[in-house]
Design an enzyme around this catalytic site. Structure first.
Site, PDB file in Angstrom:
ATOM      1  N   ASP A 224      34.393  43.097  39.097  1.00 29.15           N
ATOM      2  CA  ASP A 224      33.565  43.007  40.317  1.00 29.15           C
ATOM      3  C   ASP A 224      34.322  42.701  41.610  1.00 29.15           C
ATOM      4  OD1 ASP A 224      31.120  43.792  39.578  1.00 29.15           O
ATOM      5  OD2 ASP A 224      30.171  41.826  39.583  1.00 29.15           O
TER       6      ASP A 224
ATOM      7  N   LYS B 279      37.336  47.208  42.599  1.00 25.54           N
ATOM      8  CA  LYS B 279      38.325  48.237  42.273  1.00 25.54           C
ATOM      9  C   LYS B 279      37.771  49.641  42.471  1.00 25.54           C
ATOM     10  CE  LYS B 279      38.567  46.398  38.143  1.00 25.54           C
ATOM     11  NZ  LYS B 279      37.787  45.157  38.345  1.00 25.54           N
ATOM     12  N   THR B 280      36.569  49.871  41.958  1.00 30.21           N
ATOM     13  CA  THR B 280      36.006  51.223  42.027  1.00 30.21           C
ATOM     14  C   THR B 280      35.600  51.573  43.462  1.00 30.21           C
ATOM     15  OG1 THR B 280      35.250  50.958  39.762  1.00 30.21           O
ATOM     16  CG2 THR B 280      34.282  52.763  41.011  1.00 30.21           C
TER      17      THR B 280
ATOM     18  N   HIS C 264      37.660  45.388  31.602  1.00 37.30           N
ATOM     19  CA  HIS C 264      38.817  44.646  31.138  1.00 37.30           C
ATOM     20  C   HIS C 264      39.381  45.226  29.837  1.00 37.30           C
ATOM     21  CE1 HIS C 264      41.497  41.324  30.977  1.00 37.30           C
ATOM     22  NE2 HIS C 264      41.041  40.934  29.796  1.00 37.30           N
TER      23      HIS C 264
HETATM   24  N1  LIG Z   1      31.267  42.796  51.026  1.00 37.73           N
HETATM   25  C1  LIG Z   1      31.934  43.627  50.254  1.00 37.73           C
HETATM   26  N2  LIG Z   1      31.489  43.922  49.004  1.00 37.73           N
HETATM   27  C2  LIG Z   1      32.195  44.767  48.256  1.00 37.73           C
HETATM   28  C3  LIG Z   1      33.415  45.341  48.714  1.00 37.73           C
HETATM   29  N3  LIG Z   1      33.920  46.138  47.740  1.00 37.73           N
HETATM   30  C4  LIG Z   1      33.046  46.073  46.708  1.00 37.73           C
HETATM   31  N4  LIG Z   1      32.015  45.258  47.013  1.00 37.73           N
HETATM   32  C5  LIG Z   1      30.863  44.966  46.155  1.00 37.73           C
HETATM   33  O1  LIG Z   1      31.322  44.273  45.000  1.00 37.73           O
HETATM   34  C6  LIG Z   1      30.626  44.723  43.828  1.00 37.73           C
HETATM   35  C7  LIG Z   1      31.594  45.212  42.788  1.00 37.73           C
HETATM   36  O2  LIG Z   1      32.264  46.360  43.236  1.00 37.73           O
HETATM   37  P1  LIG Z   1      32.965  47.383  42.241  1.00 37.73           P
HETATM   38  O3  LIG Z   1      33.728  48.348  43.079  1.00 37.73           O
HETATM   39  O4  LIG Z   1      32.007  47.911  41.257  1.00 37.73           O
HETATM   40  O5  LIG Z   1      33.960  46.383  41.505  1.00 37.73           O
HETATM   41  P2  LIG Z   1      34.930  46.689  40.266  1.00 37.73           P
HETATM   42  O6  LIG Z   1      36.109  45.807  40.455  1.00 37.73           O
HETATM   43  O7  LIG Z   1      35.157  48.142  40.146  1.00 37.73           O
HETATM   44  O8  LIG Z   1      34.050  46.156  39.077  1.00 37.73           O
HETATM   45  P3  LIG Z   1      34.292  46.426  37.480  1.00 37.73           P
HETATM   46  O9  LIG Z   1      34.713  47.852  37.338  1.00 37.73           O
HETATM   47  O10 LIG Z   1      32.927  46.153  36.901  1.00 37.73           O
HETATM   48  O11 LIG Z   1      35.329  45.450  37.072  1.00 37.73           O
HETATM   49  C8  LIG Z   1      29.651  45.783  44.303  1.00 37.73           C
HETATM   50  O12 LIG Z   1      28.422  45.187  44.519  1.00 37.73           O
HETATM   51  C9  LIG Z   1      30.264  46.239  45.610  1.00 37.73           C
HETATM   52  O13 LIG Z   1      29.330  46.772  46.507  1.00 37.73           O
HETATM   53  C10 LIG Z   1      33.861  45.007  50.026  1.00 37.73           C
HETATM   54  O14 LIG Z   1      34.900  45.445  50.510  1.00 37.73           O
HETATM   55  N5  LIG Z   1      33.092  44.141  50.733  1.00 37.73           N
HETATM   56 MG   LIG Z   2      34.887  49.410  38.468  1.00 35.65          MG
END
Ligand SMILES: Nc1nc2c(ncn2[C@@H]2O[C@H](COP(=O)(O)OP(=O)(O)OP(=O)(O)O)[C@@H](O)[C@H]2O)c(=O)[nH]1
Ligand SMILES: [Mg+2]
Length: 396
Positions: free
Chosen positions: A22, A25-26, A85
């Site tokens: 969270d 990354k994506t 993970h």
């Molecule tokens: N405020 C803010 N929120 C963000 C940002 N990038 C991501 N988020 C939020 O953080 C949450 C997780 O984002 P993801 O891109 O799914 O994170 P991830 O690291 O890919 O998550 P996993 O693949 O589940 O490990 C989502 O609700 C996004 O909208 C950012 O730059 N700013």
């Molecule tokens: Mg992801």
């Protein structure tokens, strides 16, 4: 087929995002493709297309869909966004992803979390020498708190043998960049510049006999069986003879593609799909390798130097001793192995946090060689990381 051929005009590198669940990354991956598509050197890949399961969209010869490709002014990148993970461990810790560099994504709101630390530790173990940090969610973070997070990340890197003081740390917002906010698209540009400059172009072993660890096997209706993965060494072109050691498969490559584009010749470091003539779908699996004929002999026994993760790093609480039988992740293979840490009479054990030499006997033969890195897993978590020292003859 009138598909456009892949023309190699820039050095190709494999990079990936790592970091705690969270932390974004994506979102960041999608933002990178958006910024570069606006520059005209890549296609925009929206979040939903990066985050979907691989099975959902097998159309044509497709590489593992967690991969996206893009170009900067100086380089062509294959970027792998590891969805979770466990996936990260499987793909990267086994060397399957073969990352030349990594973008460590740390949320400026949350700071260093357990998986942040575990990913850095294991990246070090498998020889990812260059990490660039994206301090993400900087749009929402308090600047002073973000300063503290930056300090914390630099300390973490230093503690694991990276040059924490000089590592590029770029404050970004994947979310705001995706929304087109110029302040934050500029930050993505700065992050890409840091990757271009800080991660060196690797020297590829293209002269060695061809070897591809199989990541995925697909069937393309009307065309046959396709294997995908990153080429570990050597080169391959249509018409080459290959074999899959440990199986009956010995055949000819009838097609080579990268990201859906045919290639004349693929080389070490490239993410490819190979079409194999007359191979049944179930004759090849993830964990096998495709190799130049006669170049690889699978083996079961080896000695290794192994670091046993401490409990604080997510590892075991109790020591490991002779007779321990965890899973060994070598390249893309996942094999049970019995551990011998020394003379049982000496009651030799390896405590969490120790680095020890051990002999391993695998449940089945896989291609082994000195220097090959691997992860040790137990009950779904990583408990050790090691390197093959000597390959031993199989015992009768
Ligand atoms: N405020 C803010 N929120 C963000 C940002 N990038 C991501 N988020 C939020 O953080 C949450 C997780 O984002 P993801 O891109 O799914 O994170 P991830 O690291 O890919 O998550 P996993 O693949 O589940 O490990 C989502 O609700 C996004 O909208 C950012 O730059 N700013
Ligand atoms: Mg992801």
């Amino acid at each position: 087929m009138s598909k456009q051929t892949y023309v190699r005009t820039k050095p190709h590198l494999n990079i990936g995002t790592m970091g705690h669940v969270d932390h974004g990354k994506t979102t960041l991956t999608a933002a990178i493709t958006k910024v570069l598509s606006e520059r005209g050197t890549g296609g925009y890949v929206p979040f939903e297309r990066i985050d979907r399961a691989p099975e959902e969209a097998a159309r044509g010869i497709t590489i593992n869909l967690a991969h996206v490709e893009y170009e900067t002014d100086t380089r062509h990148y294959a970027h792998v966004d590891m969805p979770g993970h466990a996936d990260f461990i499987k793909n990267m810790m086994t060397g399957a992803a073969q990352l030349d560099g990594a973008i460590l994504v740390v949320s400026a709101l949350d700071g260093v979390m357990p998986q942040t630390a575990e990913h850095v530790l294991l990246a070090r173990q498998v020889g990812v020498d260059h990490i660039v940090v994206a301090l993400n969610k900087a749009d929402a973070g308090d600047p002073e708190l973000t300063d503290l997070v930056e300090l914390e990340v630099r300390e973490l890197l230093t503690a694991h043998g990276y040059p924490g003081d000089t590592t590029p740390v770029v404050r970004v917002s994947g979310l705001r960049a995706l929304a087109g906010d110029p302040r934050w698209t500029g930050a993505i540009e700065a992050l890409l510049d840091a990757v271009d400059i800080y991660v060196p172009t690797p020297v590829r072993s293209t002269d060695a006999p061809f070897l591809l660890p199989v990541e995925n096997v697909l069937t393309i209706t009307g065309r046959g069986t396709v294997v995908t993965g990153a080429i570990e060494r050597g080169t391959v072109r249509t018409g080459d003879r290959i074999e899959v050691p440990g199986t009956e498969v010995a055949t000819v490559v009838t097609g080579v593609e990268t990201f859906g584009k045919p290639m004349e010749v693929a080389e070490a470091g490239d993410n490819v799909a190979l079409l194999l003539r007359g191979v049944a779908r179930d004759a090849v699996r993830r964990g096998h390798v495709v190799a130049a004929p006669g170049s690889v002999v699978p083996r079961r026994r080896f000695t290794a130097r192994v670091y046993v993760l401490s409990a604080a790093e997510g590892g075991r609480r109790t020591p490991v001793s002779t007779g321990y039988r965890p899973q060994f992740h070598l390249r893309t293979a996942d094999v049970v192995g019995a551990v011998d840490i020394g003379d049982a009479a000496d009651a030799v054990v390896a405590r969490p946090g120790d680095t020890v030499t051990m002999t391993v006997e695998l449940g089945r033969a896989v291609p082994l060689e000195p220097g090959l890195g691997f992860a040790i897993r137990e009950g779904g978590r990583t408990v050790g990381a090691g390197t093959v020292v000597t390959v031993l003859p199989d015992q009768p």
